[in-house]
Motif scaffolding. Structure first.
Motif, PDB file in Angstrom:
ATOM      1  N   TYR A   5       0.833  -1.198   0.000  1.00  0.00           N
ATOM      2  CA  TYR A   5       0.000   0.000   0.000  1.00  0.00           C
ATOM      3  C   TYR A   5       0.871   1.252   0.000  1.00  0.00           C
ATOM      4  O   TYR A   5       0.637   2.192  -0.755  1.00  0.00           O
ATOM      5  CB  TYR A   5      -0.905   0.000   1.236  1.00  0.00           C
ATOM      6  CG  TYR A   5      -1.682   1.297   1.441  1.00  0.00           C
ATOM      7  CD1 TYR A   5      -2.921   1.484   0.834  1.00  0.00           C
ATOM      8  CD2 TYR A   5      -1.158   2.314   2.244  1.00  0.00           C
ATOM      9  CE1 TYR A   5      -3.618   2.673   1.012  1.00  0.00           C
ATOM     10  CE2 TYR A   5      -1.843   3.504   2.417  1.00  0.00           C
ATOM     11  CZ  TYR A   5      -3.077   3.684   1.806  1.00  0.00           C
ATOM     12  OH  TYR A   5      -3.742   4.877   1.985  1.00  0.00           O
ATOM     13  N   GLY A   6       1.925   1.257   0.865  1.00  0.00           N
ATOM     14  CA  GLY A   6       2.816   2.407   0.927  1.00  0.00           C
ATOM     15  C   GLY A   6       3.578   2.612  -0.367  1.00  0.00           C
ATOM     16  O   GLY A   6       3.767   3.747  -0.825  1.00  0.00           O
ATOM     17  N   ILE A   7       4.046   1.513  -0.983  1.00  0.00           N
ATOM     18  CA  ILE A   7       4.796   1.618  -2.244  1.00  0.00           C
ATOM     19  C   ILE A   7       3.918   2.176  -3.351  1.00  0.00           C
ATOM     20  O   ILE A   7       4.314   3.055  -4.112  1.00  0.00           O
ATOM     21  CB  ILE A   7       5.366   0.237  -2.644  1.00  0.00           C
ATOM     22  CG1 ILE A   7       6.443  -0.188  -1.626  1.00  0.00           C
ATOM     23  CG2 ILE A   7       5.936   0.267  -4.059  1.00  0.00           C
ATOM     24  CD1 ILE A   7       6.899  -1.627  -1.789  1.00  0.00           C
ATOM     25  N   ARG A   8       2.699   1.660  -3.428  1.00  0.00           N
ATOM     26  CA  ARG A   8       1.801   2.097  -4.502  1.00  0.00           C
ATOM     27  C   ARG A   8       1.389   3.553  -4.344  1.00  0.00           C
ATOM     28  O   ARG A   8       1.170   4.258  -5.331  1.00  0.00           O
ATOM     29  CB  ARG A   8       0.538   1.221  -4.530  1.00  0.00           C
ATOM     30  CG  ARG A   8       0.721  -0.148  -5.152  1.00  0.00           C
ATOM     31  CD  ARG A   8      -0.641  -0.758  -5.485  1.00  0.00           C
ATOM     32  NE  ARG A   8      -1.497  -0.810  -4.323  1.00  0.00           N
ATOM     33  CZ  ARG A   8      -1.531  -1.848  -3.474  1.00  0.00           C
ATOM     34  NH1 ARG A   8      -0.756  -2.891  -3.673  1.00  0.00           N
ATOM     35  NH2 ARG A   8      -2.333  -1.830  -2.437  1.00  0.00           N
ATOM     36  N   CYS A  12       6.688   5.592   0.623  1.00  0.00           N
ATOM     37  CA  CYS A  12       7.975   4.992   0.932  1.00  0.00           C
ATOM     38  C   CYS A  12       9.142   5.747   0.306  1.00  0.00           C
ATOM     39  O   CYS A  12      10.292   5.307   0.378  1.00  0.00           O
ATOM     40  CB  CYS A  12       8.005   3.541   0.443  1.00  0.00           C
ATOM     41  SG  CYS A  12       6.816   2.475   1.269  1.00  0.00           S
ATOM     42  N   MET A  13       8.887   6.882  -0.333  1.00  0.00           N
ATOM     43  CA  MET A  13       9.931   7.627  -1.024  1.00  0.00           C
ATOM     44  C   MET A  13       9.708   9.116  -0.878  1.00  0.00           C
ATOM     45  O   MET A  13       8.621   9.563  -0.542  1.00  0.00           O
ATOM     46  CB  MET A  13       9.965   7.243  -2.504  1.00  0.00           C
ATOM     47  CG  MET A  13       8.678   7.507  -3.269  1.00  0.00           C
ATOM     48  SD  MET A  13       7.353   6.287  -2.957  1.00  0.00           S
ATOM     49  CE  MET A  13       8.015   4.832  -3.744  1.00  0.00           C
ATOM     50  N   ASP A  14      10.828   9.897  -1.078  1.00  0.00           N
ATOM     51  CA  ASP A  14      10.719  11.352  -0.990  1.00  0.00           C
ATOM     52  C   ASP A  14       9.921  11.920  -2.152  1.00  0.00           C
ATOM     53  O   ASP A  14       9.146  12.856  -1.980  1.00  0.00           O
ATOM     54  CB  ASP A  14      12.127  11.987  -0.990  1.00  0.00           C
ATOM     55  CG  ASP A  14      12.854  11.717   0.323  1.00  0.00           C
ATOM     56  OD1 ASP A  14      12.209  11.831   1.380  1.00  0.00           O
ATOM     57  OD2 ASP A  14      14.049  11.377   0.272  1.00  0.00           O
ATOM     58  N   ASP A  15      10.117  11.323  -3.354  1.00  0.00           N
ATOM     59  CA  ASP A  15       9.433  11.829  -4.541  1.00  0.00           C
ATOM     60  C   ASP A  15       8.231  10.936  -4.830  1.00  0.00           C
ATOM     61  O   ASP A  15       8.380   9.809  -5.315  1.00  0.00           O
ATOM     62  CB  ASP A  15      10.390  11.825  -5.730  1.00  0.00           C
ATOM     63  CG  ASP A  15       9.763  12.445  -6.979  1.00  0.00           C
ATOM     64  OD1 ASP A  15       8.566  12.775  -6.941  1.00  0.00           O
ATOM     65  OD2 ASP A  15      10.471  12.584  -7.989  1.00  0.00           O
ATOM     66  N   PRO A  16       7.038  11.422  -4.520  1.00  0.00           N
ATOM     67  CA  PRO A  16       5.846  10.576  -4.728  1.00  0.00           C
ATOM     68  C   PRO A  16       5.656  10.138  -6.179  1.00  0.00           C
ATOM     69  O   PRO A  16       4.942   9.176  -6.450  1.00  0.00           O
ATOM     70  CB  PRO A  16       4.694  11.474  -4.262  1.00  0.00           C
ATOM     71  CG  PRO A  16       5.321  12.489  -3.371  1.00  0.00           C
ATOM     72  CD  PRO A  16       6.702  12.717  -3.926  1.00  0.00           C
TER      73      PRO A  16
END
Length: 216
Positions: A5-8, A12-16
């Motif tokens: 869910y976070g990856i999608r 999980c990253m600075d640049d969405p």
């Protein structure tokens, strides 16, 4: 699942914009417009059959053996295991495409067909014969899993009411533009075929035929 869910969703990253968005679901395939296929010319329907582009089951198979049939028309297997079109009364059938109409299987009483259906499958053109067998499959639900998709054409569907020359029958025979038993056939008049107001006018265009044999 929570990490996915976070990856999608870019958590999980600075640049969405680096997020891995879930791909859009693949749409379900659209079933063929069966009634429209009934209106295809013999040549076009034959080509679709050879290319196996007529739904799940219906296609034309070339014979590679030393048999009397050069092609076979296939459809959804019956309870008895037969998948040749048309089917006999016991649910079997080879689907043999007759090359010249001279020894056509489908005049046998084993096949529950109308006279118009028999005639359309037993012409001097193997293309016309195969197309007629495919139309039988489309009308009777042998080309699809969901029988509610079948194009259930009434026994006699009115067309334009005109007459036209079917050149696949006896070197030219006048038939009425409707689907059903004689004087109708198993298809409607195609756009490239000339229409005539009545049987007499149509017969006058094939003067080499006698008055008794110029029409169905």
């Amino acid at each position: 699942a929570q990490l996915r869910y976070g990856i999608r969703n870019g958590l999980c990253m600075d640049d969405p914009t680096e997020a891995c968005a879930a791909p859009a679901p693949t749409p379900a395939p659209t079933p063929p417009d069966w009634c429209a296929l009934l209106e295809e010319s013999d040549d076009d329907l034959y080509a679709l059959g050879l290319a196996k582009q007529l739904g799940t089951y219906c296609y034309i198979q070339e014979s590679h053996g030393g048999t009397a049939c050069n092609y076979y028309v296939k459809g959804r297997p019956s309870a008895a295991g037969g998948n040749g079109l048309p089917l006999t009364t016991d649910g079997r059938g080879t689907g043999c495409v007759d090359e010249d109409g001279g020894s056509c299987f489908f005049y046998s009483s084993a096949y529950p067909l109308t006279q118009a259906e028999r005639d359309s499958m037993c012409t001097v053109s193997h293309v016309a014969n195969a197309a007629a067998q495919l139309r039988y499959g489309i009308r009777n639900g042998y080309c699809m899993d969901d029988l509610t998709e079948a194009c259930n054409v009434p026994a006699e569907e009115e067309g334009s009411g005109q007459w036209y020359v079917d050149w696949t029958l006896n070197s030219g025979t006048c038939v009425k533009d409707c689907i059903g038993s004689a004087p109708c056939r198993e298809r409607l008049k195609q756009n490239h075929e000339s229409g005539y107001a009545n049987e007499a006018i149509c017969c006058s265009t094939i003067s080499w035929q006698s008055s008794a044999s110029c029409h169905l």
